[in-house]
Design a protein around this motif. Structure first.
Motif, mmCIF file in Angstrom:
data_model
loop_
_atom_site.group_PDB
_atom_site.id
_atom_site.type_symbol
_atom_site.label_atom_id
_atom_site.label_comp_id
_atom_site.label_asym_id
_atom_site.label_seq_id
_atom_site.Cartn_x
_atom_site.Cartn_y
_atom_site.Cartn_z
ATOM 1 N N SER A 120 0.840 -1.202 0.000
ATOM 2 C CA SER A 120 0.000 0.000 0.000
ATOM 3 C C SER A 120 0.875 1.250 0.000
ATOM 4 N N PHE A 121 0.277 2.413 -0.237
ATOM 5 C CA PHE A 121 1.035 3.657 -0.407
ATOM 6 C C PHE A 121 1.980 3.945 0.751
ATOM 7 N N GLY B 59 -5.368 -2.894 -1.836
ATOM 8 C CA GLY B 59 -6.823 -2.978 -1.892
ATOM 9 C C GLY B 59 -7.322 -4.410 -2.011
ATOM 10 N N SER B 60 -6.487 -5.286 -2.600
ATOM 11 C CA SER B 60 -6.824 -6.699 -2.739
ATOM 12 C C SER B 60 -5.529 -7.482 -2.933
ATOM 13 N N PRO B 61 -5.533 -8.784 -2.636
ATOM 14 C CA PRO B 61 -4.321 -9.588 -2.840
ATOM 15 C C PRO B 61 -4.126 -9.909 -4.314
ATOM 16 N N GLN C 40 -2.517 0.357 -3.811
ATOM 17 C CA GLN C 40 -3.591 1.313 -3.590
ATOM 18 C C GLN C 40 -3.467 1.951 -2.201
ATOM 19 N N PRO C 41 -4.202 3.048 -1.960
ATOM 20 C CA PRO C 41 -4.128 3.698 -0.640
ATOM 21 C C PRO C 41 -4.686 2.846 0.491
ATOM 22 N N THR C 42 -5.689 1.995 0.206
ATOM 23 C CA THR C 42 -6.305 1.196 1.261
ATOM 24 C C THR C 42 -5.572 -0.119 1.463
#
Length: 329
Positions: A75-76, A109-111, A135-137
């Motif tokens: 993630s970011f 955001g997802s694997p 992604q940010p999340t």
């Protein structure tokens, strides 16, 4: 755990020896053999090692298949340390244990599966090198559940299939798609190592998820030593499997209870004893014999072996009835 029963009256069971935290105990083979380490009972009666020809030994490490899921947060918030994280992960796969394969994921955001299970170090390192910013999340819980779905543990007297997940993150679950209880339910007895970096991690969640071990570090430079420690733990776990084999004196179509305990064990809680059930239907006395390479067309196996050396020949036969050695010219 189930006992393997073979007529006329052989009983074999494979089991794992752990400490109270569930981590495997690597006890040397010369200690667990014989009757000095384990006590064995049938229907609450002590089993005579001499009359039952009881044998206990470690399952050969070489026969183990070790599936390891490498789940890396990209993630970011990881951006400043991504290069060092990738370098440390590449170092892990370069030190793969015998029989160990890795599957590589990145997640935000997802694997995302980057490499299916393989022992090819070049392919694994290429997959790790391909990790970019995500992604940010952070879908921490969903990614953990995806990794857990990739293997099933199993073990018999001849083979061990063991899985692990190494889960690295610098944060907590932000996506809210899955929950911590769902992860714990999916995990069961499967082994997860969690590694948290920085001061934004969810320590409570990672500690609950990481039943094999939870490492919290402040500096990414510590990753190399942590990964090395995890590999050492995995090796110890792989060497914590044992098989027990004996000739049962029980007779008749009845359910039996086999109980195995470690002598001088101060722990008195749940899991102190291995308890396995089997049925003694058809059990009869064993006729001592040695059969080598039995097959469909050779039911009696190889009946004669000739081998000449300058100093004579030594034949060693390892059977259910013990070890017999003889010297022949």
């Amino acid at each position: 755990i189930e006992a393997s029963v073979e007529l006329p009256s052989f009983v074999t069971v494979a089991f794992r020896l752990t400490d109270t935290s569930g981590r495997g105990l690597n006890v040397p083979n010369d200690i667990v053999t014989g009757d000095q380490f384990f006590e064995v009972f049938e229907d609450s009666q002590p089993l005579s090692p001499s009359e039952s020809f009881l044998q206990v030994a470690k399952i050969d490490e070489a026969s183990a298949e070790i599936k390891t899921v490498l789940m890396l947060d990209n993630s970011f918030s990881v951006a400043p340390n991504l290069a060092q994280i990738k370098a440390a992960a590449k170092g892990v796969v370069a030190k793969a244990l015998p029989g160990q394969t890795f599957a590589v994921y990145s997640f935000s955001g997802s694997p995302i599966l980057l490499q299916e299970f393989t022992a090819n170090i070049a392919d694994l390192q290429t997959a790790i090198d391909s990790i970019g910013f995500g992604q940010p999340t952070t879908n921490l819980y969903g990614s953990a559940m995806e990794g857990l779905s990739r293997w099933n543990d199993s073990y018999t007297a001849g083979n061990v299939t063991r899985g692990f997940m190494i889960l690295f993150t610098d944060g907590s679950d932000q996506s809210g798609i899955n929950t911590l209880p769902q992860v714990l339910a999916a995990r069961g007895d499967k082994q997860i190592y969690t590694i948290g970096l920085g001061n934004e991690i969810d320590s409570s969640s990672l500690n609950q998820i990481g039943n094999a071990g939870n490492y919290e570090i402040e500096n990414v430079s510590e990753l190399d030593s942590v990964f090395d420690n995890v590999q050492t733990e995995i090796k110890n776990d792989t060497n914590s499997f044992y098989w027990l084999n004996y000739i049962s004196p029980k007779r008749g179509d009845n359910d039996r209870a086999l109980t195995v305990t470690a002598k001088s064990n101060p722990y008195g809680g749940s899991g102190r004893a291995l308890q396995v059930n089997f049925n003694s239907n058809g059990f009869t006395d064993v006729a001592p014999q040695v059969v080598i390479n039995r097959g469909v067309f050779t039911p009696e196996g190889i009946t004669a072996v000739t081998y000449s050396t300058p100093t004579g020949t030594t034949l060693k036969a390892d059977t259910i009835l013990g070890i017999v050695a003889s010297n022949n010219e």
